[in-house]
Scaffold this motif. Sequence first.
Motif, PDB file in Angstrom:
ATOM      1  N   ILE A   1       0.846  -1.199   0.000  1.00 24.52           N
ATOM      2  CA  ILE A   1       0.000   0.000   0.000  1.00 24.52           C
ATOM      3  C   ILE A   1       0.880   1.246   0.000  1.00 24.52           C
ATOM      4  N   GLY A   2       1.863   1.247   0.885  1.00 23.05           N
ATOM      5  CA  GLY A   2       2.793   2.373   0.940  1.00 23.05           C
ATOM      6  C   GLY A   2       3.581   2.537  -0.340  1.00 23.05           C
ATOM      7  N   LYS A   3       3.988   1.417  -0.919  1.00 24.31           N
ATOM      8  CA  LYS A   3       4.736   1.456  -2.180  1.00 24.31           C
ATOM      9  C   LYS A   3       3.897   2.101  -3.279  1.00 24.31           C
ATOM     10  N   SER A   4       2.628   1.751  -3.342  1.00 26.41           N
ATOM     11  CA  SER A   4       1.738   2.318  -4.355  1.00 26.41           C
ATOM     12  C   SER A   4       1.551   3.817  -4.154  1.00 26.41           C
ATOM     13  N   LEU A   5       1.353   4.219  -2.899  1.00 22.20           N
ATOM     14  CA  LEU A   5       1.186   5.640  -2.609  1.00 22.20           C
ATOM     15  C   LEU A   5       2.428   6.428  -3.003  1.00 22.20           C
ATOM     16  N   SER A   6       3.585   5.875  -2.710  1.00 24.72           N
ATOM     17  CA  SER A   6       4.828   6.536  -3.078  1.00 24.72           C
ATOM     18  C   SER A   6       4.972   6.628  -4.589  1.00 24.72           C
ATOM     19  N   TYR A   7       4.595   5.589  -5.290  1.00 18.57           N
ATOM     20  CA  TYR A   7       4.676   5.586  -6.756  1.00 18.57           C
ATOM     21  C   TYR A   7       3.816   6.701  -7.351  1.00 18.57           C
ATOM     22  N   HIS A   8       2.683   6.984  -6.723  1.00 22.24           N
ATOM     23  CA  HIS A   8       1.798   8.034  -7.215  1.00 22.24           C
ATOM     24  C   HIS A   8       2.284   9.430  -6.835  1.00 22.24           C
ATOM     25  N   GLY A   9       3.298   9.500  -5.981  1.00 27.85           N
ATOM     26  CA  GLY A   9       3.896  10.785  -5.659  1.00 27.85           C
ATOM     27  C   GLY A   9       3.678  11.284  -4.248  1.00 27.85           C
ATOM     28  N   PHE A  10       2.927  10.551  -3.417  1.00 22.89           N
ATOM     29  CA  PHE A  10       2.749  10.969  -2.031  1.00 22.89           C
ATOM     30  C   PHE A  10       4.052  10.756  -1.261  1.00 22.89           C
ATOM     31  N   GLN A  11       4.369  11.709  -0.411  1.00 19.38           N
ATOM     32  CA  GLN A  11       5.665  11.693   0.265  1.00 19.38           C
ATOM     33  C   GLN A  11       5.598  11.394   1.758  1.00 19.38           C
ATOM     34  N   LYS A  12       4.415  11.531   2.360  1.00 15.83           N
ATOM     35  CA  LYS A  12       4.286  11.332   3.808  1.00 15.83           C
ATOM     36  C   LYS A  12       3.117  10.380   4.093  1.00 15.83           C
ATOM     37  N   ILE A  13       3.378   9.311   4.824  1.00 16.50           N
ATOM     38  CA  ILE A  13       2.371   8.300   5.155  1.00 16.50           C
ATOM     39  C   ILE A  13       2.424   8.038   6.654  1.00 16.50           C
ATOM     40  N   VAL A  14       1.263   7.971   7.283  1.00 15.89           N
ATOM     41  CA  VAL A  14       1.183   7.650   8.713  1.00 15.89           C
ATOM     42  C   VAL A  14       0.262   6.451   8.893  1.00 15.89           C
TER      43      VAL A  14
ATOM     44  N   MET B   1       3.915  -3.743  11.871  1.00 14.47           N
ATOM     45  CA  MET B   1       3.722  -2.448  11.223  1.00 14.47           C
ATOM     46  C   MET B   1       4.977  -1.578  11.346  1.00 14.47           C
ATOM     47  N   ASP B   2       5.779  -1.815  12.355  1.00 11.99           N
ATOM     48  CA  ASP B   2       7.063  -1.129  12.448  1.00 11.99           C
ATOM     49  C   ASP B   2       7.947  -1.554  11.280  1.00 11.99           C
ATOM     50  N   ILE B   3       7.951  -2.852  10.986  1.00 10.71           N
ATOM     51  CA  ILE B   3       8.724  -3.344   9.846  1.00 10.71           C
ATOM     52  C   ILE B   3       8.178  -2.759   8.546  1.00 10.71           C
ATOM     53  N   ALA B   4       6.849  -2.735   8.410  1.00 10.35           N
ATOM     54  CA  ALA B   4       6.254  -2.182   7.187  1.00 10.35           C
ATOM     55  C   ALA B   4       6.619  -0.716   7.010  1.00 10.35           C
ATOM     56  N   ALA B   5       6.499   0.064   8.085  1.00 10.46           N
ATOM     57  CA  ALA B   5       6.812   1.485   8.000  1.00 10.46           C
ATOM     58  C   ALA B   5       8.276   1.713   7.642  1.00 10.46           C
ATOM     59  N   ARG B   6       9.161   0.934   8.256  1.00 11.99           N
ATOM     60  CA  ARG B   6      10.588   1.068   7.949  1.00 11.99           C
ATOM     61  C   ARG B   6      10.882   0.678   6.508  1.00 11.99           C
ATOM     62  N   THR B   7      10.232  -0.390   6.044  1.00 13.41           N
ATOM     63  CA  THR B   7      10.465  -0.854   4.680  1.00 13.41           C
ATOM     64  C   THR B   7       9.970   0.161   3.663  1.00 13.41           C
ATOM     65  N   ILE B   8       8.782   0.726   3.919  1.00  9.95           N
ATOM     66  CA  ILE B   8       8.264   1.771   3.026  1.00  9.95           C
ATOM     67  C   ILE B   8       9.257   2.919   2.929  1.00  9.95           C
ATOM     68  N   THR B   9       9.768   3.353   4.073  1.00  9.60           N
ATOM     69  CA  THR B   9      10.704   4.475   4.105  1.00  9.60           C
ATOM     70  C   THR B   9      12.022   4.144   3.413  1.00  9.60           C
ATOM     71  N   ASN B  10      12.535   2.937   3.636  1.00  5.53           N
ATOM     72  CA  ASN B  10      13.849   2.569   3.102  1.00  5.53           C
ATOM     73  C   ASN B  10      13.822   2.240   1.610  1.00  5.53           C
ATOM     74  N   LYS B  11      12.680   1.769   1.123  1.00  5.35           N
ATOM     75  CA  LYS B  11      12.615   1.265  -0.253  1.00  5.35           C
ATOM     76  C   LYS B  11      11.902   2.212  -1.225  1.00  5.35           C
ATOM     77  N   ASN B  12      11.396   3.335  -0.722  1.00  2.00           N
ATOM     78  CA  ASN B  12      10.616   4.233  -1.567  1.00  2.00           C
ATOM     79  C   ASN B  12      10.994   5.689  -1.290  1.00  2.00           C
ATOM     80  N   LYS B  13      10.471   6.589  -2.106  1.00  2.17           N
ATOM     81  CA  LYS B  13      10.723   8.004  -1.889  1.00  2.17           C
ATOM     82  C   LYS B  13       9.928   8.549  -0.707  1.00  2.17           C
ATOM     83  N   ALA B  14       8.782   7.933  -0.421  1.00  2.55           N
ATOM     84  CA  ALA B  14       7.950   8.377   0.701  1.00  2.55           C
ATOM     85  C   ALA B  14       8.577   7.983   2.033  1.00  2.55           C
ATOM     86  N   ILE B  15       8.222   8.734   3.084  1.00  8.13           N
ATOM     87  CA  ILE B  15       8.569   8.329   4.431  1.00  8.13           C
ATOM     88  C   ILE B  15       7.285   7.929   5.156  1.00  8.13           C
ATOM     89  N   CYS B  16       7.421   6.983   6.079  1.00 12.87           N
ATOM     90  CA  CYS B  16       6.246   6.420   6.742  1.00 12.87           C
ATOM     91  C   CYS B  16       6.507   6.290   8.230  1.00 12.87           C
TER      92      CYS B  16
END
Length: 265
Positions: free
Chosen positions: A97-110, A122-137
């Motif tokens: 979900i985070g990866k898709s949001l980042s692909y569309h250009g969103f930069q901040k996810i909570v 969810m800590d792992i998911a948030a860290r992975t989103i941040t480390n693997k995409n342009k968005a931070i989570c």
Amino acid sequence: MTKYRYEEFTWQEIREIVKTQPVVVLPVGTIEQHGPHLPLLTDACTASEISRLAVESIPGHALLMPTVFYAFNEHHLDFPGTIAIDTHPFIDYVTDIGKSLSYHGFQKIVIVNGHGSNVPFMDIAARTITNKNKAICSLVSWWDLIPAEVFKNMRESEFPGGMAHGCELETSVMLYLRPELVQMDKAEKDIHFEKSDFIFWDLQQSSPVRYQEWFSRYSITGTVGDPTKANLDKGKIVVEAVADRLARFLLEFQNRIVNPRVDHH
């Protein structure tokens, strides 16, 4: 922008909204037993509604995603009704979900969490989103936003244990959010875990040692806590305080500066 629910926009509207960079809020709950007096959707409801109230209060600054209803809760399966998702599919699902949001250009996810056992995953998911995409989570569990003075003023149940699962806290919040789903005539105190300075269950403060076993080993009713101490007024105070703090955090996170990485090799 009057709408705030992500799924209600068209793709063309999303393309325009991205330009304003609102924070995207993703509630994550679960469907599981909460004792004889609370519905299976308790964790999904609390995360969803608190997120909604926060997003509504800061129009134009945040978008609300559809809630993730299913999560990791295998340890509750001895009680009928629980729907359990295994660890890696759950992490991967939210990460995508985070990866898709980042692909569309969103930069901040909570991620706004409503289920205690979601936290490590969810800590792992948030860290992975941040480390693997342009968005931070980032990740926050709603009870961690309860001010200390609110706990001090409203708590009547014993510590630790009185506010753990289907407890004084969760029951009060549900009495405020969805009173028609709460069966207070079936609420009863159930605190049967072994007392320890190192391992205990309570939403006000986590034990220093993390440990989770099959729920039926230390709960008779599916509850851990004292829901008999719950009331709607307590729930109102908690929900309003948490929604206010979440809204303030969303505004802060929206403006958070993301510095460029520096490779020191």
